[in-house]
Structures are given as structure tokens and as C-alpha cells.
Design a protein around this motif. Structure first.
Motif, short mmCIF file in Angstrom:
data_model
loop_
_atom_site.label_atom_id
_atom_site.label_comp_id
_atom_site.label_asym_id
_atom_site.label_seq_id
_atom_site.Cartn_x
_atom_site.Cartn_y
_atom_site.Cartn_z
N GLU A 80 71.30 10.79 -92.75
CA GLU A 80 71.71 10.30 -94.06
C GLU A 80 71.29 8.85 -94.30
O GLU A 80 71.16 8.42 -95.46
CB GLU A 80 73.22 10.44 -94.24
N VAL A 81 71.11 8.07 -93.25
CA VAL A 81 70.61 6.69 -93.35
C VAL A 81 69.17 6.70 -92.86
O VAL A 81 68.88 7.23 -91.79
CB VAL A 81 71.47 5.72 -92.55
N ASP A 82 68.26 6.11 -93.62
CA ASP A 82 66.84 6.19 -93.29
C ASP A 82 66.33 5.04 -92.44
O ASP A 82 65.53 5.23 -91.53
CB ASP A 82 66.00 6.23 -94.58
N ILE A 83 66.77 3.81 -92.75
CA ILE A 83 66.15 2.63 -92.16
C ILE A 83 67.14 1.47 -92.23
O ILE A 83 68.12 1.53 -93.00
CB ILE A 83 64.85 2.28 -92.92
N ALA A 84 66.93 0.44 -91.43
CA ALA A 84 67.81 -0.73 -91.43
C ALA A 84 67.04 -1.97 -91.88
O ALA A 84 65.81 -2.01 -91.83
CB ALA A 84 68.40 -0.96 -90.04
N THR A 112 69.58 -3.81 -98.61
CA THR A 112 68.82 -2.92 -99.49
C THR A 112 67.69 -3.62 -100.23
O THR A 112 66.57 -3.10 -100.32
CB THR A 112 69.77 -2.22 -100.48
N PRO A 113 67.90 -4.84 -100.80
CA PRO A 113 66.79 -5.49 -101.51
C PRO A 113 65.59 -5.81 -100.62
O PRO A 113 64.47 -5.89 -101.13
CB PRO A 113 67.43 -6.77 -102.07
N HIS A 114 65.83 -6.02 -99.32
CA HIS A 114 64.68 -6.21 -98.43
C HIS A 114 63.76 -4.99 -98.48
O HIS A 114 62.53 -5.10 -98.59
CB HIS A 114 65.14 -6.42 -96.97
N VAL A 115 64.37 -3.80 -98.40
CA VAL A 115 63.59 -2.56 -98.38
C VAL A 115 63.00 -2.28 -99.76
O VAL A 115 61.85 -1.83 -99.88
CB VAL A 115 64.46 -1.39 -97.90
N ALA A 116 63.75 -2.57 -100.82
CA ALA A 116 63.22 -2.38 -102.16
C ALA A 116 62.00 -3.27 -102.39
O ALA A 116 61.01 -2.86 -103.00
CB ALA A 116 64.29 -2.66 -103.20
N GLY A 117 62.07 -4.50 -101.89
CA GLY A 117 60.94 -5.42 -102.04
C GLY A 117 59.72 -4.95 -101.26
O GLY A 117 58.59 -5.01 -101.78
N VAL A 118 59.92 -4.48 -100.03
CA VAL A 118 58.81 -3.95 -99.25
C VAL A 118 58.21 -2.74 -99.95
O VAL A 118 56.98 -2.60 -100.07
CB VAL A 118 59.28 -3.57 -97.83
N THR A 119 59.06 -1.86 -100.46
CA THR A 119 58.59 -0.66 -101.15
C THR A 119 57.76 -1.03 -102.38
O THR A 119 56.69 -0.45 -102.63
CB THR A 119 59.79 0.22 -101.57
N ALA A 120 58.24 -1.99 -103.15
CA ALA A 120 57.52 -2.41 -104.36
C ALA A 120 56.18 -3.03 -104.00
O ALA A 120 55.17 -2.81 -104.68
CB ALA A 120 58.37 -3.40 -105.14
N MET A 121 56.14 -3.80 -102.91
CA MET A 121 54.89 -4.43 -102.52
C MET A 121 53.86 -3.38 -102.06
O MET A 121 52.68 -3.45 -102.42
CB MET A 121 55.14 -5.45 -101.42
N VAL A 122 54.32 -2.41 -101.30
CA VAL A 122 53.42 -1.33 -100.88
C VAL A 122 52.93 -0.56 -102.10
O VAL A 122 51.74 -0.26 -102.22
CB VAL A 122 54.13 -0.39 -99.89
N TYR A 123 53.85 -0.25 -103.01
CA TYR A 123 53.49 0.49 -104.22
C TYR A 123 52.43 -0.26 -105.02
O TYR A 123 51.48 0.33 -105.55
CB TYR A 123 54.72 0.71 -105.09
N SER A 124 52.57 -1.59 -105.11
CA SER A 124 51.63 -2.37 -105.91
C SER A 124 50.23 -2.35 -105.30
O SER A 124 49.23 -2.47 -106.02
CB SER A 124 52.12 -3.81 -106.05
N LEU A 125 50.14 -2.19 -103.99
CA LEU A 125 48.84 -2.16 -103.33
C LEU A 125 48.22 -0.76 -103.32
O LEU A 125 47.00 -0.62 -103.27
CB LEU A 125 48.98 -2.64 -101.89
N MET A 126 49.07 0.25 -103.40
CA MET A 126 48.57 1.62 -103.28
C MET A 126 48.11 2.21 -104.60
O MET A 126 47.64 3.33 -104.66
CB MET A 126 49.66 2.53 -102.67
N GLY A 127 48.29 1.47 -105.68
CA GLY A 127 47.77 1.91 -106.97
C GLY A 127 48.39 3.21 -107.42
O GLY A 127 49.60 3.33 -107.54
N GLY A 128 47.56 4.23 -107.67
CA GLY A 128 48.03 5.46 -108.27
C GLY A 128 48.57 6.48 -107.28
O GLY A 128 48.71 7.64 -107.64
N ASN A 129 48.84 6.08 -106.04
CA ASN A 129 49.32 7.07 -105.07
C ASN A 129 50.71 7.59 -105.44
O ASN A 129 51.47 6.93 -106.14
CB ASN A 129 49.35 6.46 -103.66
#
Length: 530
Positions: free
Chosen positions: A109-113, A138-155
Motif C-alpha cells: 500500500e506504500v510505494d516509496i519513502a 510527499t512533495p519530494h516525490v511529486a517534484g521528482v515525478t514532475a521533473m521526470v515527466y518534463s524530460l520524458m515529453g509525450g511518454n
């Protein structure tokens, strides 16, 4: 390249409702946000909330990052505990990467720390302060996710989510206490954002095309950080059996490739997609999803008998028995109480129940029904017509949710009203979202010359009131005209062969309907069959 916005549904003291949480998800979905940070929790399971989160992922590629909870217990709290495929549930670690004393934990139920103890952040008054909690992790992970998303373009969202989770740094205290067994690692996540080949369609896809007309396809492929596998650039097209065939595309030099989709007959289904292979990235498809999301077009010509996209009142009329909330036409105000954030087709306006920001946005159908009725629609000039419209219905807010219905009816040749569909009081399509519906009039109203439509939204389902919001847009009656029968030169009587009957017909009508050229064509093809 990330932009941030605060989507507030909690009071200054931190309290709020699941209804408002659902509205927030609908807002971020409709406005295209790819990632949300959800440092909140509480309440039990809500089907409306589950559906809103999953729909945001399925329809908009949204990733919902959620705090696991601060109860120090085994298992995540809601919303992190929802099983939606686009959620990342986050626990809190301390400076030594151990479990924070308050964090909730669970092997699935918990994915990551992420860091959640003594985290410095901004506060009101242009200052800083230190806080602890999974709300800070949580905002640490949201920020990492957003940064990855911004680099991955249309994935796709699942690709981005997998990168964030698969690159977690293993940490012994978290082994068995979260799904990844580790801490979010931005550096490793960025290393995993390998950019594979990118296919760009240069040529256009028609809205409609004549039967048996091939379609030229031109593309470019940028390998980016990868190398193309030789001979891997393919054009996939739908074949006459309804399956898919493939052909190698011509390499026109540089990054340019071309091919041709064979022409389709009137009864065929059109479609194509493209693919290539990267040495490292593997299969790449355009559009994403390949055959499940292929380019397509109409074979033949679409003849529109009637179309209304809400730009004028036209000959529509409204009858209302409700105390408030009658149908009106306009640009959606979007008070986030279940009403549409925008119209369906992008033209700006549509038909809506109520549509007011007055009285603290308390705008919905109250204690009665409101009916929107079209004028008489003439369909006599089209054969095999289809009726389509977009509808919106929301009834999951208020004291008695899921108790009311939205009814669509049709009258044929001035007769009585027949129900086409009833949406609600529960089941699908009662939590908002535009739904485009199509009906074959040849089946519903064979031989009809005219039809009328009526849309009824009601608030009558319970002793205590629910919030009822409805919308209608993009009403259309259209048919497809297509003729792919081969033309046989000289066969003027349509018998399938050129014979003496055609010659006699041409002679009988000579000077009126037929000319010397017609006679010469018959003689040139005499004896041939179509």
C-alpha cells in the motif's frame, strides 16, 4: 520546465470534504495538470474519489502522489490507499533513512519513502519553518515525478511512474515496509530518462476521403539518444479483414521516411499507425498505443443535416418545474460543484443547467425538473443518418447523492416521446465528464422525415436534496455518402455489361440525353462486362 498551481479545497484549519476533493481532481484533469501533490488524508473509501483519480490517469496521463499517513500504523490511509494504477503512495523517512516514528508503512500500500522529518519549507510572511510528516515527504516525490515527466515529453504516465519507483535507492529499514524498499532518488531517476526515438507525422490525416484512394504518409524520426534498428521503420495499416498488415517505409534520406496506405472501400474501416525500434529503447509507436489508438478517417463524404454547438439559442425551448437551476445557454462558469469546466467541442458555449456563480456558486437543479427541447429537425434529405450529442451529468454531491437521473428522449414525425437513454441514478456517467453518444436513426426511426429531442434533468430522487448538474453540446444529425461501385464505360443502363440494349437506349435518347461521344464509348467497350 514545470509550472505549479495551488488547487485549494481545504480550509485554513485543514478540514474539507471528499466532494470538494473530487472536484479538485476533475479540475486538474480538465486543465491538463500531469502531477498532483496530495498532502492530505482522511475518510474512508469513496467510489467517486477512486473514479476521479483513475479517470485522471486514464484520460489525461495524471499521476496522483499521496501521503501515506501519520498514524504510525501498518497500512496507508486514504487517498494513498486507493488501488488506482496512477497513484504513488509516500512514507516518511528520517535523516538516517529509517522509518519516521509517525509514518504509516506497508509492503504494497506504500510505494516509496522520502525525507519527512525536520523539513524546512516556506511559510506565510516571507519566512521559513521546519515541519515533520508524510505531508512533507510527499512533495519530494511529486517534484521528482514532475521533473521526470518534463524530460520524458509525450511518454505515458505509467512510464514516468515506473521510472520514479524503479530507481528508488534501496534502504534496509524500508525493505518489506514499502513496495520499492527504498528512498526516492532524483539523480537515478534522471539517469533513467533515456530519450528513445521520436516519430513525427509530417503529412496530414484527412477527415474524409474518397473510396479506393491511397493515402500517402510522410514521417520523420529523430533517434535522439538511441540508434534505430535497421529496417525497423514500419507502416501498419488496417486490412480488408479488419486486422493489421505492415510494410517497410521508404527511407527518403536523413530523418525522412514515406509510405502509402492502400485505398479503402465504403464498407471498410480505415486506419494506420507507425512504429520503429530503438537499439536501447525498443519498440516505439505513433500514435502511442499503436493499433488501439490508430489514425483513421471517414470513407466517403459526410452530409450534415443538422448541427448545433451552442453558439445561439436557435429554436430550442426550455420548460422548468424546478425551483431553480433551469437550462440556459452560455460559457460554463464552473463552480466546481459537478458542473462542466468547459464545453465539449471547444467552441466556447453549450447548454447547461443553471450556470451561475451567485449565492456562493449554489447553482444546480433544485426540487423539480428542467426540460430542454429542440425545434423540429428535418432529416428527410439524408439516408442512414446518425444522431450524435455530447452530454454531461453529475449527481454525486449533496445530502442524497446518486438519487436522480438525466433522461434523453426523441419524438419522430411529431409523435410521442421515446426514451433513448436514462443516465443515473447510479452506475456509469453520473460523476461528470462529457460523454459523446451516437444513435443510428435508420434503426430507431426508419423512414422518418422529422425528429425532435428533449433533455430532462431532475432533482426529485430523495427527501433531502442532491446536487444535479447537466450539460448538452455538439448536437448533430449526419450521414455518410459513399459509392465505391466500379464505373463501367458504356454501360448506360446499369446492367453490368455493354451490349445492344445500351446502344438502343443511346439511339432512343440521342440529342436529348446522349451524344455522339456516348455512342462511340459504347462501341469502344461493346461486349465488355463490369
Amino acid at each position: 520546465n514545470c509550472r505549479m498551481a495551488g488547487v485549494k479545497f481545504l480550509s485554513a484549519g485543514g478540514s474539507g470534504s471528499l466532494d470538494d476533493a473530487v472536484s479538485s481532481m476533475q479540475y486538474v484533469s480538465a486543465t491538463g495538470f500531469k502531477v498532483s501533490n496530495n498532502s492530505w488524508g482522511g475518510g474512508g473509501f469513496s467510489q467517486a474519489m477512486f473514479d476521479a483519480i483513475q479517470a485522471a490517469g486514464d484520460n489525461f496521463g495524471h499521476i496522483f502522489v499521496a501521503a501515506a499517513g501519520n498514524g504510525g500504523s501498518y497500512g496507508a490511509s486514504y487517498p494513498a490507499a486507493y488501488t488506482c494504477t496512477n497513484i504513488i503512495a509516500v512514507g516518511a523517512c528520517d535523516v538516517d533513512e529509517g522509518l519516521a516514528s509517525f509514518t504509516q508503512y506497508h509492503p504494497t500500500e506504500v510505494d516509496i519513502a522520502a525525507p519527512g522529518v525536520g523539513v524546512v519549507s516556506t511559510v506565510l510572511g516571507n519566512s521559513y519553518d521546519s515541519y515533520s510528516g508524510t505531508s512533507m515527504a510527499t512533495p519530494h516525490v511529486a517534484g521528482v515525478t514532475a521533473m521526470v515527466y518534463s524530460l520524458m515529453g509525450g511518454n505515458d504516465a505509467d512510464v514516468v511512474r515506473d521510472i520514479v519507483l524503479n530507481t528508488a535507492r534501496p534502504s534496509a529499514p524500508w525493505s518489506g515496509n514499502c513496495a520499492t524498499g527504498g528512498i526516492v532518488d532524483l539523480d537515478a531517476a534522471l539517469d533513467a530518462t533515456f530519450l528513445g526515438p521520436k516519430i513525427t507525422l509530417v503529412s496530414s490525416v484527412p477527415v474524409e476521403a474518397d473510396p479506393n484512394t491511397p493515402l500517402g504518409v510522410q514521417i520523420t524520426i529523430d533517434p535522439r539518444e538511441d540508434v534505430l534498428v535497421p529496417g525497423s521503420v514500419k507502416l501498419h495499416y488496417r486490412n480488408e479483414l479488419g486486422g493489421w498488415s505492415s510494410m517497410d517505409m521508404n527511407h527518403d534520406g536523413g530523418d525522412a521516411y514515406s509510405g502509402s496506405v492502400p485505398g479503402y472501400g465504403c464498407d471498410d474501416t480505415s486506419g494506420f499507425f507507425l512504429s520503429c525500434q530503438g537499439v536501447t529503447d525498443g519498440l516505439v509507436q505513433q500514435p502511442s498505443g499503436g493499433s488501439a489508438n490508430a489514425y483513421s478517417w471517414t470513407i466517403g463524404t459526410v452530409v450534415v443535416a443538422y448541427e448545433d454547438n451552442g453558439q445561439t439559442n436557435g429554436d430550442w425551448s426550455v420548460e422548468t418545474t424546478a425551483l431553480d437551476g433551469g437550462w440556459n445557454r452560455g460559457v460554463p462558469v464552473n463552480c466546481q460543484r459537478g458542473d462542466p469546466p468547459a464545453d465539449f467541442d471547444g467552441s466556447g458555449a453549450c447548454w447547461l443547467t443553471d450556470n451561475s456563480s451567485a449565492d456562493s456558486c449554489n447553482s444546480d437543479v433544485d426540487e423539480g425538473s428542467t426540460m430542454l427541447m429542440s425545434g423540429v429537425i428535418d432529416i428527410s434529405g439524408v439516408q442512414n443518418a446518425q444522431l450524435s450529442y455530447a452530454r454531461w451529468f453529475h449527481n454525486s454531491f449533496g445530502a442524497s447523492p446518486y438519487t436522480d437521473s438525466f433522461v434523453v428522449q426523441m419524438s419522430v414525425n411529431g409523435g410521442g416521446w421515446t426514451t433513448l437513454e436514462t443516465v443515473g441514478p447510479n452506475g456509469a456517467d453520473v460523476d461528470g465528464g462529457w460523454v459523446n453518444v451516437t444513435w443510428d436513426l435508420a434503426d430507431l426511426a426508419p423512414g422518418a422525415d422529422t425528429i425532435q429531442l428533449r433533455f430532462t434533468a431532475s432533482d426529485i430522487g430523495g427527501d433531502t436534496q442532491s446536487v444535479v448538474e447537466a450539460g448538452v453540446d455538439a448536437i448533430r444529425v449526419a450521414a455518410r455518402e459513399c459509392d465505391d461501385q466500379p464505373v463501367c464505360p458504356g454501360d448506360i443502363d446499369g446492367s453490368g455489361s455493354v451490349d445492344v440494349d445500351d446502344l438502343l437506349m443511346a439511339i432512343a435518347g440521342f440529342g436529348d440525353d446522349y451524344t455522339v461521344d456516348d455512342v462511340l464509348t459504347i462501341l469502344a467497350h461493346f461486349g465488355s462486362n463490369c
